[in-house]
Motif scaffolding. Sequence first.
Motif, PDB file in Angstrom:
ATOM      1  N   UNK A 221      -7.471  -0.740   0.052  1.00  0.00           N
ATOM      2  CA  UNK A 221      -8.605  -1.638  -0.234  1.00  0.00           C
ATOM      3  C   UNK A 221      -9.912  -0.859  -0.316  1.00  0.00           C
ATOM      4  N   UNK A 222     -10.142   0.019   0.669  1.00  0.00           N
ATOM      5  CA  UNK A 222     -11.466   0.644   0.814  1.00  0.00           C
ATOM      6  C   UNK A 222     -11.748   1.705  -0.236  1.00  0.00           C
ATOM      7  N   UNK A 223     -10.713   2.183  -0.900  1.00  0.00           N
ATOM      8  CA  UNK A 223     -10.938   3.109  -2.010  1.00  0.00           C
ATOM      9  C   UNK A 223     -11.844   2.458  -3.064  1.00  0.00           C
ATOM     10  N   UNK A 224     -11.768   1.116  -3.156  1.00  0.00           N
ATOM     11  CA  UNK A 224     -12.542   0.369  -4.163  1.00  0.00           C
ATOM     12  C   UNK A 224     -13.776  -0.305  -3.579  1.00  0.00           C
TER      13      UNK A 224
ATOM     14  N   UNK B 180       0.833  -1.208   0.000  1.00  0.00           N
ATOM     15  CA  UNK B 180       0.000   0.000   0.000  1.00  0.00           C
ATOM     16  C   UNK B 180       0.868   1.259   0.000  1.00  0.00           C
ATOM     17  N   UNK B 181       1.923   1.250   0.817  1.00  0.00           N
ATOM     18  CA  UNK B 181       2.819   2.412   0.915  1.00  0.00           C
ATOM     19  C   UNK B 181       3.492   2.703  -0.432  1.00  0.00           C
ATOM     20  N   UNK B 182       3.910   1.634  -1.123  1.00  0.00           N
ATOM     21  CA  UNK B 182       4.531   1.808  -2.438  1.00  0.00           C
ATOM     22  C   UNK B 182       3.612   2.574  -3.381  1.00  0.00           C
ATOM     23  N   UNK B 183       2.304   2.315  -3.251  1.00  0.00           N
ATOM     24  CA  UNK B 183       1.325   2.943  -4.148  1.00  0.00           C
ATOM     25  C   UNK B 183       0.847   4.299  -3.628  1.00  0.00           C
ATOM     26  N   UNK B 184       1.415   4.726  -2.481  1.00  0.00           N
ATOM     27  CA  UNK B 184       1.087   6.054  -1.976  1.00  0.00           C
ATOM     28  C   UNK B 184      -0.091   6.113  -1.016  1.00  0.00           C
ATOM     29  N   UNK B 185      -0.497   4.946  -0.494  1.00  0.00           N
ATOM     30  CA  UNK B 185      -1.606   4.917   0.471  1.00  0.00           C
ATOM     31  C   UNK B 185      -1.051   4.881   1.886  1.00  0.00           C
TER      32      UNK B 185
ATOM     33  N   UNK C  71     -17.831   1.668   0.854  1.00  0.00           N
ATOM     34  CA  UNK C  71     -17.568   2.424   2.088  1.00  0.00           C
ATOM     35  C   UNK C  71     -16.530   3.522   1.910  1.00  0.00           C
ATOM     36  N   UNK C  72     -15.600   3.329   0.987  1.00  0.00           N
ATOM     37  CA  UNK C  72     -14.591   4.334   0.583  1.00  0.00           C
ATOM     38  C   UNK C  72     -13.408   4.557   1.527  1.00  0.00           C
ATOM     39  N   UNK C  73     -13.592   4.538   2.868  1.00  0.00           N
ATOM     40  CA  UNK C  73     -12.452   4.865   3.743  1.00  0.00           C
ATOM     41  C   UNK C  73     -12.538   4.135   5.085  1.00  0.00           C
ATOM     42  N   UNK C  74     -11.356   3.906   5.745  1.00  0.00           N
ATOM     43  CA  UNK C  74     -11.355   3.277   7.078  1.00  0.00           C
ATOM     44  C   UNK C  74     -12.174   4.083   8.089  1.00  0.00           C
ATOM     45  N   UNK C  75     -12.137   5.421   7.951  1.00  0.00           N
ATOM     46  CA  UNK C  75     -12.870   6.276   8.898  1.00  0.00           C
ATOM     47  C   UNK C  75     -14.375   5.985   8.812  1.00  0.00           C
ATOM     48  N   UNK C  76     -14.860   5.848   7.573  1.00  0.00           N
ATOM     49  CA  UNK C  76     -16.291   5.608   7.380  1.00  0.00           C
ATOM     50  C   UNK C  76     -16.665   4.220   7.922  1.00  0.00           C
ATOM     51  N   UNK C  77     -15.785   3.247   7.693  1.00  0.00           N
ATOM     52  CA  UNK C  77     -16.060   1.885   8.198  1.00  0.00           C
ATOM     53  C   UNK C  77     -16.067   1.893   9.722  1.00  0.00           C
TER      54      UNK C  77
END
Length: 674
Positions: A282-285, A270-275, A288-294
């Motif tokens: 994962x949640x971008x797809x 994930x870090x390599x891809x800038x997350x 729910x979209x984000x860990x905060x929302x989950x």
Amino acid sequence: MKNPLLENFQTPYQTAPFHEIKEEHFLPAFQELIKISEKEIDDLVENQTDPTFANLIEPLAFSGEKLDVVSNIFFNLNSAETNDEIQKIAQEVSPLLTEFSAKISQNEKLFMKIKKVFDEKEKYELNEEQQMLLNETYKGFVRSGALLNNEDKEKFKNISIELSKKSLQFGQNVLAETNNYFKHLTNEKELIGIPEAILQQYREEAKERGLEGFVVTLQYPSYIPLMTYAENRELRKELALASGKKGFQNNEFDNQNLIKEIISLRQEKAKLLGYKSFADYVLEERMAKSPEKVNAFLNELLQKAKPFAEKEIAELKSLAKADGIDEIQSYDHAFYAEKLRKQKFDLNDEELKPYFQLEKVEEAVFGLAKKLFGLEFVEVQNIQKYHPEVKTYLVKERQDELKAVLYVDYFPRKGKRAGAWMTSFKNQFKKNGENSRPHISVVCNFSKPTSDALSLLTFQEVTTLFHEFGHALHGILADTTYPNLSGTSVKWDFVELPSQFLENYCYEPEFLKTFAKHYQTGAILPDEKIHKISDSKNFMEGYQTMRQLGFGILDLAYHSQPEKVGDIKTFEVDETKATNLYPSNPETVMSTSFSHIFQGGYSAGYYSYKWAEVLDADAFQYFKENGIFNPEIAAKYKILLSSGGTKDPMELYKAFRGSEPKVESLLKRAFSMG
């Protein structure tokens, strides 16, 4: 050596030629099919004409067709009918496939062509499905490292290969630990409280092992009845400890370090891809979209469910106290919950089982699919199977139009992993004017028929069959152009809607009466019991909700805060303390057999079961208000199922329901709130 996996299948409906396939065919087939698929990609890259949607994106979506089929056959066997040889091949094949996948997604020339089509998409006048394919293709490449520099691309590829190996190893360790334990008993007095039908199952297991007396295993149909009915508390404790120690015994099958390695590799990826974290990636797809929302979603449910759960546990504690137990433990839960259920609803599984003969439940689920969607299921004998216990069906619409081939595989075996799942051997797609239909499989672990008894299901097994069949319908009804947008190829937190939706029918008196019939007398389950089943739907719902929330919170913690993971046991206890309703046992841990997130595809996505419950409660509410077999609403729901991943799931849902799903629908169903 002639290899059936490399030939065109000369079988009815091009189904897998299981009788001709041998283990030694797999590795050479994968090696050859990877070469063929690489050549398909090279041809696309070397094409000198300007890239367009028609000459690049579409052919790419259909590339590797045969490789996909062989992969499905192999990995489905590795789950449902594995052995040492298949597991060994899996360890060789997984890295090959991961490397092949990385080679495509990191092919710079290919990506530049895709990017050109993506940047110029306005000029192509694409329909909605084509737009989705283009977006998903472009995004898939970016999320697989296409924008990374060469050094990071190599890192990304190596991480992916390592992850595929370690996830496989995790699952193999859990299977080995499940198979390695059994409890041999010779004194029937130790099994007081356990129904005769289950005792007979234990006798058969002993006989198969060449032993006298009884054998209990950690397979669910053996383990769950013991935990539910055995009055022998020490025996319950011993079995619970054995189950809770899977992968946590500091032996060759220990999964503690594997967990740390898996989450660390995922974080690095994930870090390599800038997350910020793997959960963000994962949640971008997801819907729910984000860990905060989950987290907000899980915590909202936690606050609302906890008082109900605590009230339920207080009832169990008072029952246990009457038996002289001062501190109730998790291994007492199923036993006292069953006692309380019997008290409240005068229901017990053994009393209900005679009314749920497996064949009749199967007929019921087929009948429901006919009523809602016009499907017919015809059992056939001319389709090759990977095990004699498997049954095969043709699924037809309007009597002659083939919708799918369906395999069902119901009983536990040594080579089959625990649990229940739906999968496919071949996806649906449309090509050259032909609608190529899917081959779908439903795999369960129900109580086997014994030499003198049919397979009778617990009510929970009934709902399990409906659940998996809901997934199967998603695959069966698929009607999309591209295989990678077909059937269950949807956002992960949308995928459980069809399965959980179908479970609702099991609690509807009107429907239950059509199939809950005594296997010997044919008598319909009495109204009073049917209403008790319906009333008991929310029995222990608070406890079950807390349990699911615990899994979801733990999963999210592993994948959003991996730096906090030291000792696995300590981390698990800390992260789940808000949801834990029983004292933690120092000898057991759940994480080391949490296959959903460390072997399956639910990493940073376990919350989706609860998320989908909101969707299914809201969807079924719509039917309830207008009739549970309402043809107009069923027709709209069929469109939702057949659309697969061709549209944004929220848009699909709103087109069906007329509005976004409301969390109140779930609270109302579960706790009579809202």
